[in-house]
Design a protein around this motif. Structure first.
Motif, PDB file in Angstrom:
ATOM      1  N   VAL A   1    -163.439 -41.768 -44.234  1.00 29.90           N
ATOM      2  CA  VAL A   1    -164.523 -40.871 -44.629  1.00 29.90           C
ATOM      3  C   VAL A   1    -164.128 -40.308 -45.984  1.00 29.90           C
ATOM      4  CG1 VAL A   1    -165.740 -38.727 -44.093  1.00 29.90           C
ATOM      5  CG2 VAL A   1    -165.115 -40.289 -42.250  1.00 29.90           C
ATOM      6  N   VAL A   2    -165.053 -40.353 -46.922  1.00 25.25           N
ATOM      7  CA  VAL A   2    -164.835 -39.801 -48.253  1.00 25.25           C
ATOM      8  C   VAL A   2    -165.825 -38.659 -48.419  1.00 25.25           C
ATOM      9  CG1 VAL A   2    -164.854 -40.267 -50.728  1.00 25.25           C
ATOM     10  CG2 VAL A   2    -164.092 -42.048 -49.119  1.00 25.25           C
ATOM     11  N   ILE A   3    -165.294 -37.467 -48.697  1.00 28.93           N
ATOM     12  CA  ILE A   3    -166.167 -36.304 -48.843  1.00 28.93           C
ATOM     13  C   ILE A   3    -165.970 -35.657 -50.211  1.00 28.93           C
ATOM     14  CG2 ILE A   3    -166.199 -35.845 -46.362  1.00 28.93           C
ATOM     15  CD1 ILE A   3    -164.358 -33.391 -47.026  1.00 28.93           C
ATOM     16  N   GLY A   4    -167.013 -35.064 -50.710  1.00 25.92           N
ATOM     17  CA  GLY A   4    -166.912 -34.257 -51.918  1.00 25.92           C
ATOM     18  C   GLY A   4    -166.490 -32.857 -51.517  1.00 25.92           C
ATOM     19  N   ALA A   5    -165.515 -32.318 -52.221  1.00 23.82           N
ATOM     20  CA  ALA A   5    -165.024 -30.967 -51.925  1.00 23.82           C
ATOM     21  C   ALA A   5    -164.831 -30.226 -53.247  1.00 23.82           C
ATOM     22  CB  ALA A   5    -163.724 -31.032 -51.125  1.00 23.82           C
ATOM     23  N   SER A   6    -165.928 -29.802 -53.826  1.00 26.01           N
ATOM     24  CA  SER A   6    -165.931 -29.071 -55.085  1.00 26.01           C
ATOM     25  C   SER A   6    -165.375 -29.921 -56.217  1.00 26.01           C
ATOM     26  CB  SER A   6    -165.169 -27.755 -54.937  1.00 26.01           C
ATOM     27  OG  SER A   6    -165.251 -26.991 -56.118  1.00 26.01           O
ATOM     28  N   SER A   7    -164.183 -29.620 -56.699  1.00 20.34           N
ATOM     29  CA  SER A   7    -163.635 -30.304 -57.871  1.00 20.34           C
ATOM     30  C   SER A   7    -162.785 -31.519 -57.518  1.00 20.34           C
ATOM     31  CB  SER A   7    -162.784 -29.317 -58.685  1.00 20.34           C
ATOM     32  OG  SER A   7    -161.691 -28.873 -57.899  1.00 20.34           O
ATOM     33  N   ARG A   8    -162.842 -31.931 -56.271  1.00 19.03           N
ATOM     34  CA  ARG A   8    -162.059 -33.089 -55.841  1.00 19.03           C
ATOM     35  C   ARG A   8    -162.848 -33.883 -54.805  1.00 19.03           C
ATOM     36  NH1 ARG A   8    -160.166 -28.751 -53.028  1.00 19.03           N
ATOM     37  NH2 ARG A   8    -160.241 -28.974 -50.771  1.00 19.03           N
TER      38      ARG A   8
ATOM     39  N   PHE B   1    -158.404 -36.330 -57.659  1.00 19.43           N
ATOM     40  CA  PHE B   1    -158.828 -35.464 -58.753  1.00 19.43           C
ATOM     41  C   PHE B   1    -159.128 -36.273 -59.998  1.00 19.43           C
ATOM     42  CE2 PHE B   1    -155.839 -32.775 -56.340  1.00 19.43           C
ATOM     43  CZ  PHE B   1    -156.595 -31.631 -56.157  1.00 19.43           C
ATOM     44  N   PRO B   2    -160.165 -35.883 -60.748  1.00 21.90           N
ATOM     45  CA  PRO B   2    -160.273 -36.418 -62.102  1.00 21.90           C
ATOM     46  C   PRO B   2    -159.098 -35.838 -62.910  1.00 21.90           C
ATOM     47  CG  PRO B   2    -162.053 -34.855 -61.650  1.00 21.90           C
ATOM     48  CD  PRO B   2    -161.235 -34.970 -60.406  1.00 21.90           C
ATOM     49  N   MET B   3    -158.641 -36.558 -63.900  1.00 24.86           N
ATOM     50  CA  MET B   3    -157.454 -36.132 -64.646  1.00 24.86           C
ATOM     51  C   MET B   3    -157.549 -34.711 -65.201  1.00 24.86           C
ATOM     52  SD  MET B   3    -154.373 -36.763 -65.367  1.00 24.86           S
ATOM     53  CE  MET B   3    -154.126 -38.495 -65.111  1.00 24.86           C
ATOM     54  N   PRO B   4    -158.680 -34.293 -65.797  1.00 25.30           N
ATOM     55  CA  PRO B   4    -158.728 -32.912 -66.315  1.00 25.30           C
ATOM     56  C   PRO B   4    -158.506 -31.863 -65.216  1.00 25.30           C
ATOM     57  CG  PRO B   4    -160.525 -34.197 -67.230  1.00 25.30           C
ATOM     58  CD  PRO B   4    -159.899 -35.040 -66.158  1.00 25.30           C
TER      59      PRO B   4
ATOM     60  N   THR C   1    -153.265 -37.683 -54.454  1.00 29.76           N
ATOM     61  CA  THR C   1    -152.061 -37.035 -53.949  1.00 29.76           C
ATOM     62  C   THR C   1    -152.286 -36.558 -52.522  1.00 29.76           C
ATOM     63  OG1 THR C   1    -150.329 -35.428 -54.511  1.00 29.76           O
ATOM     64  CG2 THR C   1    -152.628 -34.720 -54.832  1.00 29.76           C
ATOM     65  N   LYS C   2    -151.226 -36.108 -51.899  1.00 31.32           N
ATOM     66  CA  LYS C   2    -151.340 -35.562 -50.546  1.00 31.32           C
ATOM     67  C   LYS C   2    -152.169 -34.291 -50.582  1.00 31.32           C
ATOM     68  CE  LYS C   2    -146.951 -37.319 -48.795  1.00 31.32           C
ATOM     69  NZ  LYS C   2    -145.605 -36.961 -48.311  1.00 31.32           N
ATOM     70  N   GLY C   3    -153.057 -34.174 -49.617  1.00 31.35           N
ATOM     71  CA  GLY C   3    -153.838 -32.958 -49.453  1.00 31.35           C
ATOM     72  C   GLY C   3    -153.384 -32.240 -48.195  1.00 31.35           C
ATOM     73  N   GLN C   4    -154.030 -31.162 -47.923  1.00 33.52           N
ATOM     74  CA  GLN C   4    -153.709 -30.421 -46.708  1.00 33.52           C
ATOM     75  C   GLN C   4    -154.524 -30.971 -45.548  1.00 33.52           C
ATOM     76  OE1 GLN C   4    -154.343 -27.301 -49.379  1.00 33.52           O
ATOM     77  NE2 GLN C   4    -152.520 -26.204 -48.714  1.00 33.52           N
TER      78      GLN C   4
END
Length: 113
Positions: free
Chosen positions: A74-81, A13-16, A3-6
């Motif tokens: 660029v793909v970054i990890g940001a906690s739960s997403r 997001f993983p579905m859960p 989805t759109k992020g800021q």
């Protein structure tokens, strides 16, 4: 779910986790203008993308356009997403944000790290 992020990136997001956030947004009162506006954009742009046999995911055109995605990402990890950025946009964001990051003194992390 994508989805759109800021800051004009995309959130993945993983579905859960997506369902957890959806629940939090549902719990907001309908009278909360910012929550209504955020929910509209967040849900209207959400796509359930399933990786193909090689693990690739298609990013819908309107999301590529929103994030200004070009050839280099660029793909970054940001906690739960995970966040997907156009490389040039990420580099610009990082350059603008590193000084702020270095100057943060308290309040972001519990315990005042």
């Amino acid at each position: 779910m994508i989805t759109k992020g800021q800051e004009r990136c995309l959130y993945v997001f993983p579905m859960p986790e997506f369902q957890r956030i959806a629940g939090q947004l549902r719990d907001q009162p309908m009278t909360h203008k910012a929550a209504r506006a955020y929910s509209r954009v967040f849900f209207a742009s959400a796509h359930d993308e399933v990786p193909d046999k090689q693990g690739r995911v298609t990013i819908p055109g309107h999301l590529r356009e929103y994030a200004g995605l070009s050839r280099e990402l660029v793909v970054i990890g940001a906690s739960s997403r995970v966040e997907i950025w156009d490389k040039q946009s990420w580099e610009s964001y990082l350059a603008d944000s590193e000084e702020d990051f270095a100057g943060i003194e308290e309040g972001v992390l519990p315990g005042g790290m």
